[in-house]
Motif scaffolding. Structure first.
Motif, mmCIF file in Angstrom:
data_model
loop_
_atom_site.group_PDB
_atom_site.id
_atom_site.type_symbol
_atom_site.label_atom_id
_atom_site.label_comp_id
_atom_site.label_asym_id
_atom_site.label_seq_id
_atom_site.Cartn_x
_atom_site.Cartn_y
_atom_site.Cartn_z
ATOM 1 N N UNK A 108 49.313 33.061 91.963
ATOM 2 C CA UNK A 108 48.919 31.796 92.601
ATOM 3 C C UNK A 108 48.147 32.023 93.897
ATOM 4 N N UNK A 109 47.524 30.983 94.436
ATOM 5 C CA UNK A 109 46.836 31.108 95.714
ATOM 6 C C UNK A 109 47.828 31.359 96.854
ATOM 7 N N UNK A 110 47.337 31.854 97.987
ATOM 8 C CA UNK A 110 48.231 32.197 99.099
ATOM 9 C C UNK A 110 49.114 31.035 99.570
ATOM 10 N N UNK A 111 48.597 29.809 99.546
ATOM 11 C CA UNK A 111 49.396 28.668 100.001
ATOM 12 C C UNK A 111 50.639 28.488 99.133
ATOM 13 N N UNK A 112 50.487 28.724 97.811
ATOM 14 C CA UNK A 112 51.630 28.587 96.901
ATOM 15 C C UNK A 112 52.552 29.791 96.993
ATOM 16 N N UNK A 113 51.986 30.980 97.133
ATOM 17 C CA UNK A 113 52.806 32.180 97.327
ATOM 18 C C UNK A 113 53.714 32.010 98.535
ATOM 19 N N UNK A 114 53.154 31.460 99.600
ATOM 20 C CA UNK A 114 53.931 31.211 100.809
ATOM 21 C C UNK A 114 54.985 30.128 100.585
ATOM 22 N N UNK A 115 54.591 29.045 99.920
ATOM 23 C CA UNK A 115 55.521 27.933 99.689
ATOM 24 C C UNK A 115 56.698 28.361 98.820
ATOM 25 N N UNK A 116 56.440 29.214 97.825
ATOM 26 C CA UNK A 116 57.499 29.667 96.923
ATOM 27 C C UNK A 116 58.217 30.911 97.436
ATOM 28 N N UNK A 117 57.664 31.506 98.493
ATOM 29 C CA UNK A 117 58.226 32.724 99.093
ATOM 30 C C UNK A 117 58.377 33.834 98.064
ATOM 31 N N UNK A 118 57.270 34.058 97.329
ATOM 32 C CA UNK A 118 57.222 35.165 96.383
ATOM 33 C C UNK A 118 56.231 36.199 96.890
ATOM 34 N N UNK A 119 56.241 37.375 96.296
ATOM 35 C CA UNK A 119 55.336 38.441 96.720
ATOM 36 C C UNK A 119 53.903 38.129 96.316
ATOM 37 N N UNK A 120 52.956 38.697 97.034
ATOM 38 C CA UNK A 120 51.539 38.380 96.825
ATOM 39 C C UNK A 120 51.078 38.694 95.404
ATOM 40 N N UNK A 121 51.694 39.699 94.762
ATOM 41 C CA UNK A 121 51.274 40.089 93.407
ATOM 42 C C UNK A 121 52.088 39.402 92.322
ATOM 43 N N UNK A 122 53.122 38.638 92.692
ATOM 44 C CA UNK A 122 53.953 37.978 91.682
ATOM 45 C C UNK A 122 53.172 36.879 90.974
ATOM 46 N N UNK A 123 53.438 36.736 89.684
ATOM 47 C CA UNK A 123 52.740 35.709 88.913
ATOM 48 C C UNK A 123 53.605 34.457 88.762
#
Length: 241
Positions: A108-123
């Motif tokens: 996902x885009x960085x805004x969603x990665x941050x919102x979900x608190x997942x790693x940058x490479x997680x799908x």
């Protein structure tokens, strides 16, 4: 019925017509012509036109050029609470349906990665859907769900409630959400999907949903402001001592 007095005649007529629309007419019903209203209520055409103008501006009536004036469709009024779109619309007496516009598994885009608190490479599963009530477009949901939370999510029927799917198939019952709501103008694609003119005002939701401490959804939703309203109860905050 309408008499001279401190309340202007067009205000009296506006109130009477508003009550008539609520009690006696269904959405889509045509109002009598201006001439008929003049005769029925004993007022001038100027008075009738001003009353109709106000009701159109308020969204009670809608004018269709060359056809007349009609009762507008009443918007769904939802309380601000946790519920899926399907649950919300059924509670309001509407028949919900969904068109899946896009489903993909990717980073996902960085805004969603941050919102979900997942790693940058997680799908995560990206699911974009058009939501309808009684066959009329109400909203667009553009949501992300971590693959670790809902593996093989795309193998399920995503026209149905995803909240129910998360609860029954993955043991992730959503019990809390953090949400912001704003007003924006519909752009080309959103306007086309929702069936509104470009530039029309719509409600924009940004939401992160939780199942316990787990962040299971980050979604953007756009709702037609003429078809959907948000209702809430506001209470006085408790004093801090």
């Amino acid at each position: 019925m309408i008499a001279d007095g401190p309340i202007p005649k067009h205000e009296q007529l506006r109130a009477l017509l508003e009550q008539r629309c609520a009690d006696d007419l269904v959405p889509g019903a045509a109002l009598p012509s201006e001439r008929q209203l003049c005769e029925e209520y004993g007022v001038s055409r100027i008075t009738v036109r001003e009353a109709l103008r106000q009701l159109v501006a308020e969204g009670t009536l809608v004018r269709i050029r060359g056809k007349g004036t009609f009762v507008a469709d009443r918007p769904a009024r939802s309380r601000l609470h946790l519920a899926s779109f399907h649950e919300d619309m059924r509670r309001l007496g509407r028949n919900p349906s969904t068109v899946v516009l896009q489903t993909e598994l990717r980073v996902p885009p960085p805004s969603t990665t941050s919102a979900l608190q997942i790693r940058a490479a997680d799908r995560a599963y990206h699911v974009k859907r058009l939501r309808l009530a009684d066959g009329v477009p109400i909203s667009i949901d553009d949501a992300w769900y971590p693959q670790s939370v809902a593996p093989a999510m795309d193998s399920h029927d995503l026209t149905r409630s995803i909240y129910q799917l998360l609860r029954t198939e993955y043991g992730q019952a959503i019990d809390r959400a953090e949400q912001s709501i704003g007003a924006i103008s519909a752009d080309g694609e959103i306007a086309r999907l929702l069936g509104v003119p470009s530039g029309a005002p719509i409600l924009a939701f940004d939401r992160v949903a939780f199942a316990g401490a787990t962040r299971v959804e980050h979604s953007y939703s756009w709702y037609r402001s003429d078809r959907y309203q948000v209702q809430m109860t506001v209470t006085e905050a408790a004093e801090v001592h």
